[in-house]
Design a protein around this motif. Structure first.
Motif, PDB file in Angstrom:
ATOM      1  N   TRP B  28      -8.178 -58.643 -10.943  1.00 40.62           N
ATOM      2  CA  TRP B  28      -6.785 -58.647 -11.409  1.00 40.62           C
ATOM      3  C   TRP B  28      -6.311 -60.073 -11.681  1.00 40.62           C
ATOM      4  O   TRP B  28      -5.653 -60.358 -12.690  1.00 40.62           O
ATOM      5  N   PRO B 108      -1.622 -52.155  -4.139  1.00 38.06           N
ATOM      6  CA  PRO B 108      -1.744 -50.738  -4.478  1.00 38.06           C
ATOM      7  C   PRO B 108      -3.023 -50.112  -3.910  1.00 38.06           C
ATOM      8  O   PRO B 108      -3.991 -50.831  -3.647  1.00 38.06           O
ATOM      9  N   GLU B 112      -5.086 -46.616  -7.938  1.00 32.89           N
ATOM     10  CA  GLU B 112      -4.051 -47.215  -8.786  1.00 32.89           C
ATOM     11  C   GLU B 112      -4.464 -48.616  -9.251  1.00 32.89           C
ATOM     12  O   GLU B 112      -4.218 -49.012 -10.397  1.00 32.89           O
ATOM     13  N   TYR B 113      -5.104 -49.333  -8.343  1.00 37.39           N
ATOM     14  CA  TYR B 113      -5.564 -50.691  -8.657  1.00 37.39           C
ATOM     15  C   TYR B 113      -6.568 -50.651  -9.813  1.00 37.39           C
ATOM     16  O   TYR B 113      -6.507 -51.455 -10.750  1.00 37.39           O
ATOM     17  N   MET B 116      -4.820 -50.121 -13.014  1.00 43.45           N
ATOM     18  CA  MET B 116      -4.191 -51.374 -13.464  1.00 43.45           C
ATOM     19  C   MET B 116      -5.216 -52.262 -14.164  1.00 43.45           C
ATOM     20  O   MET B 116      -4.958 -52.825 -15.222  1.00 43.45           O
ATOM     21  N   ASP B 119      -6.128 -50.809 -17.499  1.00 42.70           N
ATOM     22  CA  ASP B 119      -5.010 -50.991 -18.430  1.00 42.70           C
ATOM     23  C   ASP B 119      -4.936 -52.437 -18.923  1.00 42.70           C
ATOM     24  O   ASP B 119      -4.473 -52.707 -20.028  1.00 42.70           O
ATOM     25  N   ALA B 120      -5.371 -53.342 -18.053  1.00 42.98           N
ATOM     26  CA  ALA B 120      -5.320 -54.764 -18.417  1.00 42.98           C
ATOM     27  C   ALA B 120      -6.567 -55.196 -19.178  1.00 42.98           C
ATOM     28  O   ALA B 120      -6.696 -56.358 -19.527  1.00 42.98           O
TER      29      ALA B 120
END
Lengths: 105, 166
Positions: B28, B108, B112-113, B116, B119-120
């Motif tokens: 992330w 998260p 969910e992580y 993310m 999505d990124a």
């Protein structure tokens, strides 16, 4: 501390080029920094993110993390990365006149 | 920017809850800094993308010398005796403690992580040999996992990347 001129205004910046004093920021500066970051136009969706970051930093003292932005500004992760491509974490903070986000999520 | 073409690849080989997080947190951070991220799940790491398992990753206190009683609010630096760790319910208890601590930090949950990260722009792949060994199929994985690939494919797709094995 170093200074530089952005959008006709002289502002303080730190070693990494982030504005050191958020109160020196204005919307013209945001537009100019965005252009430097490769974002030619700030749309209402960009401003929604920038406004949230400004408010969040004003109350917390530091730039919000990406997850704080997606949770708080009502923008999805996908949209955030599309609005501020190639590294939104620093880009958003820089454009918003804030320091580097503190926090890992 | 200098890091325009920087690429990082993570190999996730562990299925315990504590070992799920390093790649998620670093991945992330990398995406936030404009670095390309590829994650390759192998062996027990497949649990992280297994639909049936991802929400049930656990951390057993047995033989975990770093897990201290302080996590339960007991002051000092006392370890959790292994004999206690083997009691029924201890793994669930330790897992709940860790999940609560993570939630307190607004980290998260793993599912969910992963979403993310995808999505990124992170690219997620499953290891073919492990998938075959465990009798899994692409349908067993969470949506968004791109493909089941061989070790050779992984080497091809991570050319020039920094590789982190977890």
């Amino acid at each position: 501390m170093a200074t530089r001129e952005i959008a006709g205004k002289t502002v303080e910046v730190n070693d990494e080029g982030f504005m050191a004093n958020p109160t020196e920021w204005n919307q013209e500066i945001a537009v100019a920094i965005a252009a430097e970051e490769g974002i030619s136009e700030l749309t209402p969706a960009h401003w929604q993110v920038i406004d949230f970051c400004r408010k969040s930093a004003a109350s917390n003292g530091s730039a919000p993390t990406l997850r704080a932005i997606t949770n708080g500004a009502g923008v999805s992760t996908k949209d955030l990365f599309a609005l501020f491509p190639k590294g939104p974490a620093k880009k958003v903070a820089r454009i918003s006149g804030l320091g580097k986000p503190e926090g890992c999520v | 920017m200098a890091d325009d073409n920087r690429k990082v690849a993570f190999i996730c080989s562990k299925g315990n809850l504590d070992m799920a997080y390093p790649a998620l947190v670093m991945g992330w951070a990398a995406l936030g800094n404009g670095i390309d991220v590829t994650i390759f799940f192998t062996f027990w790491g497949l649990d992280m993308i297994n639909k049936e398992r991802v929400d049930h990753l656990a951390i057993p206190p047995v033989a975990n010398t770093s897990m201290k009683m302080s996590m339960m609010g007991v002051p000092g630096n006392l370890g959790i005796p292994n004999i206690m760790g083997v009691l029924p319910g201890m793994t669930a208890f330790a897992t709940k403690l860790m999940k609560d601590k993570m939630a307190d930090l607004e980290v998260p949950p793993v599912r969910e992580y992963l979403q993310m990260l995808m999505d990124a722009g992170a690219k997620l792949y499953a290891c073919k040999m492990s998938v075959d060994m465990m009798g899994l199929k692409k349908e067993d994985f969470i949506d968004g996992v791109l493909d089941i690939v061989t070790a050779g494919d992984f080497m091809d797709m991570t050319e020039g990347a920094q590789i982190i094995f977890i």
